[in-house]
Every structure is written in structure tokens, then in C-alpha cells.
Design a protein around this motif. Structure first.
Motif, PDB file in Angstrom:
ATOM      1  N   SER A   1     -15.075  -4.856  -6.363  1.00 36.34           N
ATOM      2  CA  SER A   1     -14.141  -5.387  -5.365  1.00 36.34           C
ATOM      3  C   SER A   1     -13.050  -4.396  -4.962  1.00 36.34           C
ATOM      4  O   SER A   1     -12.141  -4.752  -4.197  1.00 36.34           O
ATOM      5  N   THR A   2     -13.133  -3.175  -5.415  1.00 38.80           N
ATOM      6  CA  THR A   2     -12.173  -2.147  -4.981  1.00 38.80           C
ATOM      7  C   THR A   2     -12.394  -1.848  -3.492  1.00 38.80           C
ATOM      8  O   THR A   2     -13.534  -1.610  -3.079  1.00 38.80           O
ATOM      9  N   PRO A   3     -11.314  -1.860  -2.679  1.00 37.81           N
ATOM     10  CA  PRO A   3     -11.495  -1.570  -1.235  1.00 37.81           C
ATOM     11  C   PRO A   3     -12.003  -0.136  -0.998  1.00 37.81           C
ATOM     12  O   PRO A   3     -11.718   0.762  -1.798  1.00 37.81           O
ATOM     13  N   PHE A   4     -12.712   0.017   0.103  1.00 38.95           N
ATOM     14  CA  PHE A   4     -13.246   1.351   0.444  1.00 38.95           C
ATOM     15  C   PHE A   4     -12.243   2.136   1.289  1.00 38.95           C
ATOM     16  O   PHE A   4     -11.522   1.562   2.106  1.00 38.95           O
ATOM     17  N   HIS A   5     -12.232   3.446   1.090  1.00 34.97           N
ATOM     18  CA  HIS A   5     -11.435   4.348   1.931  1.00 34.97           C
ATOM     19  C   HIS A   5     -12.179   5.686   1.973  1.00 34.97           C
ATOM     20  O   HIS A   5     -11.769   6.654   1.325  1.00 34.97           O
ATOM     21  N   PRO A   6     -13.293   5.731   2.721  1.00 30.87           N
ATOM     22  CA  PRO A   6     -14.137   6.935   2.700  1.00 30.87           C
ATOM     23  C   PRO A   6     -13.401   8.150   3.249  1.00 30.87           C
ATOM     24  O   PRO A   6     -12.547   8.013   4.124  1.00 30.87           O
ATOM     25  N   ARG A   7     -13.769   9.332   2.731  1.00 30.67           N
ATOM     26  CA  ARG A   7     -13.057  10.563   3.096  1.00 30.67           C
ATOM     27  C   ARG A   7     -13.985  11.599   3.723  1.00 30.67           C
ATOM     28  O   ARG A   7     -13.648  12.779   3.781  1.00 30.67           O
ATOM     29  N   SER A   8     -15.165  11.182   4.131  1.00 31.14           N
ATOM     30  CA  SER A   8     -16.098  12.126   4.763  1.00 31.14           C
ATOM     31  C   SER A   8     -17.011  11.338   5.698  1.00 31.14           C
ATOM     32  O   SER A   8     -17.194  10.133   5.515  1.00 31.14           O
TER      33      SER A   8
ATOM     34  N   VAL B   1     -20.588   3.434   3.976  1.00 32.58           N
ATOM     35  CA  VAL B   1     -19.889   2.146   4.095  1.00 32.58           C
ATOM     36  C   VAL B   1     -20.619   1.265   5.113  1.00 32.58           C
ATOM     37  O   VAL B   1     -20.851   0.072   4.889  1.00 32.58           O
ATOM     38  N   PHE B   2     -21.036   1.862   6.229  1.00 28.66           N
ATOM     39  CA  PHE B   2     -21.793   1.118   7.248  1.00 28.66           C
ATOM     40  C   PHE B   2     -23.077   0.542   6.623  1.00 28.66           C
ATOM     41  O   PHE B   2     -23.374  -0.647   6.764  1.00 28.66           O
ATOM     42  N   GLY B   3     -23.814   1.389   5.933  1.00 32.18           N
ATOM     43  CA  GLY B   3     -25.086   0.943   5.323  1.00 32.18           C
ATOM     44  C   GLY B   3     -24.866  -0.153   4.293  1.00 32.18           C
ATOM     45  O   GLY B   3     -25.649  -1.105   4.195  1.00 32.18           O
ATOM     46  N   HIS B   4     -23.773  -0.020   3.551  1.00 31.12           N
ATOM     47  CA  HIS B   4     -23.448  -1.004   2.512  1.00 31.12           C
ATOM     48  C   HIS B   4     -23.160  -2.367   3.151  1.00 31.12           C
ATOM     49  O   HIS B   4     -23.761  -3.381   2.791  1.00 31.12           O
ATOM     50  N   HIS B   5     -22.233  -2.372   4.115  1.00 34.24           N
ATOM     51  CA  HIS B   5     -21.868  -3.650   4.744  1.00 34.24           C
ATOM     52  C   HIS B   5     -23.063  -4.260   5.475  1.00 34.24           C
ATOM     53  O   HIS B   5     -23.226  -5.477   5.512  1.00 34.24           O
ATOM     54  N   MET B   6     -23.894  -3.423   6.077  1.00 31.47           N
ATOM     55  CA  MET B   6     -25.062  -3.930   6.796  1.00 31.47           C
ATOM     56  C   MET B   6     -26.029  -4.617   5.808  1.00 31.47           C
ATOM     57  O   MET B   6     -26.593  -5.670   6.115  1.00 31.47           O
ATOM     58  N   THR B   7     -26.176  -4.041   4.633  1.00 27.31           N
ATOM     59  CA  THR B   7     -27.065  -4.635   3.621  1.00 27.31           C
ATOM     60  C   THR B   7     -26.529  -6.002   3.180  1.00 27.31           C
ATOM     61  O   THR B   7     -27.275  -6.986   3.105  1.00 27.31           O
TER      62      THR B   7
ATOM     63  N   GLN C   1     -10.497   7.984  -1.089  1.00 27.85           N
ATOM     64  CA  GLN C   1      -9.110   8.068  -1.583  1.00 27.85           C
ATOM     65  C   GLN C   1      -8.839   6.765  -2.328  1.00 27.85           C
ATOM     66  O   GLN C   1      -8.418   5.767  -1.726  1.00 27.85           O
ATOM     67  N   VAL C   2      -9.050   6.783  -3.621  1.00 25.67           N
ATOM     68  CA  VAL C   2      -9.207   5.521  -4.352  1.00 25.67           C
ATOM     69  C   VAL C   2      -7.951   4.661  -4.336  1.00 25.67           C
ATOM     70  O   VAL C   2      -6.830   5.153  -4.456  1.00 25.67           O
ATOM     71  N   ARG C   3      -8.174   3.350  -4.200  1.00 31.96           N
ATOM     72  CA  ARG C   3      -7.065   2.390  -4.172  1.00 31.96           C
ATOM     73  C   ARG C   3      -6.696   1.907  -5.568  1.00 31.96           C
ATOM     74  O   ARG C   3      -5.639   1.342  -5.781  1.00 31.96           O
ATOM     75  N   GLU C   4      -7.626   2.066  -6.512  1.00 32.90           N
ATOM     76  CA  GLU C   4      -7.325   1.712  -7.915  1.00 32.90           C
ATOM     77  C   GLU C   4      -8.282   2.476  -8.815  1.00 32.90           C
ATOM     78  O   GLU C   4      -9.328   2.954  -8.367  1.00 32.90           O
ATOM     79  N   THR C   5      -7.939   2.584 -10.074  1.00 30.42           N
ATOM     80  CA  THR C   5      -8.781   3.282 -11.044  1.00 30.42           C
ATOM     81  C   THR C   5      -8.826   2.472 -12.330  1.00 30.42           C
ATOM     82  O   THR C   5      -7.762   2.064 -12.817  1.00 30.42           O
ATOM     83  N   PRO C   6     -10.002   2.203 -12.890  1.00 34.51           N
ATOM     84  CA  PRO C   6     -11.326   2.579 -12.375  1.00 34.51           C
ATOM     85  C   PRO C   6     -11.729   1.714 -11.184  1.00 34.51           C
ATOM     86  O   PRO C   6     -11.088   0.692 -10.895  1.00 34.51           O
TER      87      PRO C   6
END
Ligand code: GDR
Length: 326
Positions: A142-149, A156-162, A133-138
Motif C-alpha cells: 500500500s505504499t504510494p508510487f512515485h516513479p523516477r524514470s 505503474v501504468f502496467g500495474h494499474h491496468m492489471t 522516491q520512496v514515501r515510506e521505508t520499508p
């Protein structure tokens, strides 16, 4: 000769990456899951230089063994349970493969290490689904994440872990926040291929209609062949980082349909589309549009294949495949 290990070797991106790296002179290894995997033959026929190694993203010891055996310079983690709709029905499996699988691969690399003067480099396939659910477009890095599934949450977990392994252990670990990327090797469950394959079959008189869900969702659709090139470029940089990979154009599912029917020279596309709520999701990502300025300036990368070229390429491939099968 550089050595690369690819997870998700039987998927669309794995197959593109295997070809790209072989063409660049790498020795390429693909992680393959299960006993007698039916897709082994497809990938080794497609790229005879590819070597397969047993392993499963759900099994840390198998990943340690694979990394020990291959001694890779670069690891590309392209494996995942990647179908968003299925992740609602199998959330735990998705978390295990798409989320924890990243952590296990990072651990395998940390444990095995690699040569002191030549540490293993890592690429993680992050996803625009993380923006949800996007916080800004495009959307940019640095756009915050808001996953919907459940899939988006696992990514998001895999991204932050990396990012965390990069910061904690100095691992050369990059992420590509990839927007949708498609092509003739796309699975039939994804909307683009479902449409181009359906239109080709309608053209040949093999099918009457295509049954779809939400036609209003907007996606930034690029070509998978362009995207794996961006992945490779970021791994070659001295400093690892995160990059949005996108075309910067957004289209609705309906526009994709219109374009595919136009490629087939069939009028009145509405006659062939049946809407079915079974193909709608409990939560939808309405609008994705990526800002790939960082990739353009730091990686000298740009999407080469346009939306129109992509739809036509996929339709023509499906028409040829379905004609052969007839
Ligand atoms: P997506 O791709 O969820 O964006 O994830 P998908 O092609 O499945 O859906 C795109 C949009 O189309 C709508 N839609 C349908 N989708 C499918 N699959 N089938 C239908 O019948 C249908 N009708 C409408 C969906 O609701 C959605 O809005 C892809 C995957 O490759 C992920 O792994 C990757 O991370 C992201 O792209 C970036």
C-alpha cells in the motif's frame, strides 16, 4: 498437463521461469520477437522442452494469435524494456513495450478468453521502481508510487491496468512488485553483473578497472530463482492479488563492490573503480527496501539465497565463464 505462455522468454526471469514450469510438468511456450532472433537458440538449448511462438508486445494481433495458438492456463508477462538507464534515452519505446505491452496482453487474454470453467490466469511483473522516491521505508503493497524514470512510469501504468482488468472483468490477474533480483543470467548492463563480471576479469588479468556511476544507491537485492517461485505461487492462489517480493535487506552499490572483491580475495577495491557521470541517471532511486510480509504469510514464500551467497554465486559463475573464454 498445464500450459503456460511466457513473454520475455530470452530475459533472466523468462529463462528461470521456463525451467521452473518445465520441472513442474507444464508444457511451456515462450513468446519470441522478430525474425531469426539470435537468442532463440540459447533458450531452446537451455530448455529443450520449451516451444517458441512468434509475437511482439507492440503488436496486439500477434498476441491474440499467440494466445489462440497456445490456449494457455497461465500467462506470465515477464517481457519489458527493463533497463532503467536506457528508458531515459528511449522513453517512448519504453512506454510502448513496458507500459502498453501489458494492456495489449490483457486485451489478448480478454478477447480469446479461455474455457469458461478454466479462465486464463495472468501474472504481471510489476517493479519496485514504481516506488521511486520512496514515501515510506520499508515499502509494502500500500505504499504510494512515485516513479523516477520513464521505465518506472510505464510499470505503474502496467500495474494499474492489471488491477483494473481484475476489478472490471474478473480476470485472475496478479502482480508481483519485485525488488531487484539478480543471478548469473543477469545482463551485463545491470550493475550487479557488471561488477561481478568486471571483478572476475580483473582477477584473470583481462581488465584493469570497472567504470561505474552512483555507488551510494541502496537496493534490496535477491536471487532471481527465488523470485520466479513467488510468481508461480501467487498464480496458484484461488484469489488474485498484489504482492511485494523482496528480501527485506538493503545494501549500497559500494557494499556490493566490496563483497565481490572479497569473494575474489582482492584487496583495496578502490584502486579498481573509476567513477564516470555517464553512468549516473537524470533522477535516481536512492533507497529501496521491501516488506514481503504478505508474500510470507499468504504464499509461504521467503528469499532463500542471502546477499553474500548471491554475490559469491555471481562472481564464481563469471570467473568460470571468463576462464573458459580465455
Ligand atoms: P535498477 O538496476 O535500475 O535498480 O533496475 P541497475 O542494476 O541498472 O541499477 C542499480 C543501481 O546501481 C546504480 N549504478 C549503476 N547501474 C548500472 N546499470 N550501471 C552502472 O555503471 C552503475 N553505477 C551505479 C544505478 O544508478 C542504480 O541506482 C533493476 C531492473 O532489473 C529493473 O528492470 C527492475 O524493475 C528493478 O531492478 C527492480
Amino acid at each position: 498437463m498445464k500450459r503456460a505462455l511466457i513473454t520475455g522468454i530470452t530475459g533472466q526471469d523468462g529463462r528461470h521461469m521456463s525451467q521452473l514450469l518445465t520441472d513442474k510438468g507444464y508444457q511451456v511456450f515462450g513468446l519470441i520477437r522478430g525474425q531469426n532472433n539470435p537468442k532463440s537458440q540459447i533458450v531452446t538449448q537451455e530448455n529443450p522442452a520449451l516451444e517458441l511462438v512468434d509475437g511482439d508486445l507492440r503488436d496486439l494481433s500477434s498476441l491474440v494469435a499467440a494466445v489462440e495458438q497456445v490456449q494457455p492456463d497461465e500467462v506470465y508477462n515477464l517481457g519489458a524494456m527493463s533497463f532503467v538507464a536506457l528508458s531515459f534515452r528511449q522513453p517512448e519505446l519504453t512506454a510502448d513495450i513496458t507500459g502498453l505491452g501489458v494492456l495489449r496482453m490483457l486485451e489478448a487474454i480478454r478477447i480469446v478468453g479461455g474455457a469458461e470453467n478454466n479462465p486464463i490466469r495472468f501474472y504481471q511483473a510489476s517493479s519496485s521502481e514504481m516506488f521511486g522516491q520512496v514515501r515510506e521505508t520499508p515499502q509494502n503493497e500500500s505504499t504510494p508510487f512515485h516513479p523516477r524514470s520513464p521505465y518506472g512510469v510505464a510499470k505503474v501504468f502496467g500495474h494499474h491496468m492489471t488491477v483494473n482488468y481484475r476489478e472490471s472483468y474478473g480476470l485472475h490477474a496478479s502482480t508481483g512488485i519485485c525488488f531487484n533480483h539478480e543471478g548469473p543470467r543477469r545482463g551485463l548492463e545491470f550493475v550487479t553483473r557488471k561488477i561481478t563480471n568486471g571483478v572476475a576479469r580483473i582477477k584473470l588479468g583481462l581488465q584493469d578497472t570497472i567504470t561505474l556511476g552512483n555507488l551510494d544507491a541502496r537496493r534490496d537485492w535477491g536471487y532471481a530463482g527465488d523470485f520466479v517461485d513467488a510468481m508461480w505461487r501467487m498464480v496458484q492462489k484461488d484469489k488474485a492479488s498484489d504482492y511485494v517480493i523482496a528480501t527485506g535487506e538493503t545494501h549500497t552499490v559500494q557494499e556490493f563492490i566490496e563483497r565481490a572483491f572479497a569473494a575474489a580475495e582482492i584487496e583495496d577495491w578502490e584502486r579498481y573503480i573509476v567513477k564516470d557521470p555517464r553512468f549516473e541517471r537524470p533522477a535516481e532511486v536512492d533507497l529501496l527496501l521491501g516488506d514481503a510480509s504478505k508474500a510470507r504469510s499468504e504464499l509461504d514464500w521467503d528469499a532463500k539465497v542471502s546477499f553474500e551467497e548471491l554475490v559469491t554465486m555471481m562472481y564464481e559463475n563469471d570467473l568460470a565463464e571468463e576462464s573458459r573464454r580465455r
